[in-house]
Write a protein that holds these residues in place. Structure first.
Motif, short mmCIF file in Angstrom:
data_model
loop_
_atom_site.label_atom_id
_atom_site.label_comp_id
_atom_site.label_asym_id
_atom_site.label_seq_id
_atom_site.Cartn_x
_atom_site.Cartn_y
_atom_site.Cartn_z
N HIS A 169 0.81 -1.21 0.00
CA HIS A 169 0.00 0.00 0.00
C HIS A 169 0.85 1.27 0.00
O HIS A 169 0.29 2.37 0.09
N ARG A 170 2.16 1.14 -0.08
CA ARG A 170 3.03 2.31 -0.09
C ARG A 170 3.15 2.86 -1.51
O ARG A 170 2.92 2.15 -2.49
N PRO A 171 3.54 4.13 -1.66
CA PRO A 171 3.77 4.68 -3.00
C PRO A 171 4.81 3.86 -3.76
O PRO A 171 5.73 3.28 -3.16
N ALA A 172 4.69 3.80 -5.07
CA ALA A 172 5.55 2.95 -5.89
C ALA A 172 7.05 3.21 -5.66
O ALA A 172 7.82 2.24 -5.50
N PRO A 173 7.53 4.48 -5.65
CA PRO A 173 8.96 4.68 -5.42
C PRO A 173 9.42 4.17 -4.05
O PRO A 173 10.54 3.65 -3.92
N VAL A 174 8.58 4.32 -3.03
CA VAL A 174 8.93 3.81 -1.69
C VAL A 174 9.02 2.30 -1.71
O VAL A 174 9.96 1.71 -1.15
N LEU A 175 8.05 1.65 -2.34
CA LEU A 175 8.08 0.19 -2.42
C LEU A 175 9.34 -0.29 -3.12
O LEU A 175 10.07 -1.13 -2.61
N ARG A 176 9.59 0.25 -4.33
CA ARG A 176 10.73 -0.22 -5.12
C ARG A 176 12.05 -0.01 -4.39
O ARG A 176 12.89 -0.91 -4.28
N SER A 177 12.26 1.21 -3.88
CA SER A 177 13.56 1.54 -3.28
C SER A 177 13.77 0.84 -1.94
O SER A 177 14.87 0.33 -1.67
N THR A 178 12.75 0.80 -1.10
CA THR A 178 12.90 0.21 0.23
C THR A 178 13.06 -1.30 0.15
O THR A 178 13.92 -1.90 0.82
N VAL A 179 12.23 -1.95 -0.68
CA VAL A 179 12.37 -3.39 -0.86
C VAL A 179 13.73 -3.73 -1.46
O VAL A 179 14.38 -4.70 -1.06
N ALA A 180 14.20 -2.91 -2.42
CA ALA A 180 15.51 -3.16 -3.02
C ALA A 180 16.62 -3.07 -1.98
O ALA A 180 17.54 -3.89 -1.96
N LEU A 181 16.54 -2.06 -1.10
CA LEU A 181 17.56 -1.92 -0.06
C LEU A 181 17.53 -3.11 0.89
O LEU A 181 18.59 -3.65 1.26
N CYS A 182 16.33 -3.53 1.29
CA CYS A 182 16.22 -4.68 2.20
C CYS A 182 16.75 -5.95 1.55
O CYS A 182 17.45 -6.75 2.18
N PHE A 183 16.41 -6.14 0.28
CA PHE A 183 16.94 -7.28 -0.46
C PHE A 183 18.47 -7.23 -0.50
O PHE A 183 19.15 -8.24 -0.28
N LEU A 184 19.00 -6.06 -0.81
CA LEU A 184 20.45 -5.91 -0.96
C LEU A 184 21.18 -6.30 0.32
O LEU A 184 22.14 -7.08 0.29
N VAL A 185 20.74 -5.75 1.44
CA VAL A 185 21.37 -6.07 2.73
C VAL A 185 21.26 -7.57 3.02
O VAL A 185 22.23 -8.22 3.39
#
Length: 236
Positions: A152-168
């Motif tokens: 339910h988050r805005p698209a840029p927040v979803l993409r960037s935050t999930v990407a960072l979590c995946f990366l770590v």
């Protein structure tokens, strides 16, 4: 690995990178099942290794939208879950693991359709991170808990935050697998050979990612999660 197999995997990796770069999820859901069929010895290492540069790119591209606090809580849970994921990888037959993950994913999608929009608190973020640590370290597929958490988050927040979590999380998982001797030379070679295809898909996503958002993105998130859950159930 034959030329035909390599070509197939390169095409799949390019498509998966384009989908992930555009929507914020989908790489492992697309690449892992195909890789598991044609070259199962590459899992989970190659999927994890390829997602490191992909998620680094996505996180940097929309770095202004990252939810740093949420990513921190998720990564805390992920750190705990990684150890459990390695234990599962060693102890549990793949068929049973697929059954568990598939059923949990389908149930999560159904619950998300019934539950109204919500802002996840710290406990939910830690739990999602822990579950992702277990599933991604064991199978290479860890997206559904994170994307359902951010649907339910805005698209840029979803993409960037999930990407960072995946990366770590992927770096942590790979370090654990390296320390335990799980990574071999064939997996390293395959990762290097498939990097150009990954780069092609990621760069192509740059042309359209800003057009994807809102209800369409949420629908895509749920569809990806549901399809992956059903696919895992059928495989099991």
């Amino acid at each position: 690995m034959s030329t035909a197999t390599l070509t197939l995997l390169a095409v799949v990796v390019a498509v998966a990178a384009f989908v992930q770069g555009t929507s914020g999820m989908g790489f492992a859901l697309i690449a892992a099942p195909v890789m598991g069929i044609v070259q199962p010895g590459l899992l989970p290492v190659v999927v994890l290794a390829l997602m490191v540069p992909l998620n680094l790119y996505v996180a940097h591209r929309e770095r202004e939208a990252i939810d740093w606090r949420g990513a921190g809580w998720i990564s805390t849970g992920r750190l705990v879950g990684t150890a459990g994921g390695f234990a599962v990888l060693v102890a549990v037959p793949t068929s049973r693991l697929d059954l568990l993950i598939g059923a949990s994913t389908v149930l999560a999608v159904l619950a998300s359709l019934a539950v109204p929009s919500f802002a996840p608190g710290h406990p939910a973020q830690v739990i999602a991170g822990a579950v992702t640590g277990v599933t991604e370290t064991a199978t290479g597929v860890g997206g559904p808990p994170l994307v359902l958490l951010h649907q339910h988050r805005p698209a840029p927040v979803l993409r960037s935050t999930v990407a960072l979590c995946f990366l770590v999380g992927e770096v942590i998982s790979l370090l654990v697998l390296l320390a335990t001797g799980t990574i071999d030379a064939e997996q390293v070679r395959a990762t290097v050979v498939l990097l150009p295809a990954l780069g092609l898909g990621a760069l192509a996503s740059h042309l359209v990612h800003h057009r994807v958002g809102g209800p369409r993105l949420r629908t895509g998130v749920l569809l990806f999660a549901l399809v992956s859950g059903i696919a895992l159930l059928l495989k099991a």
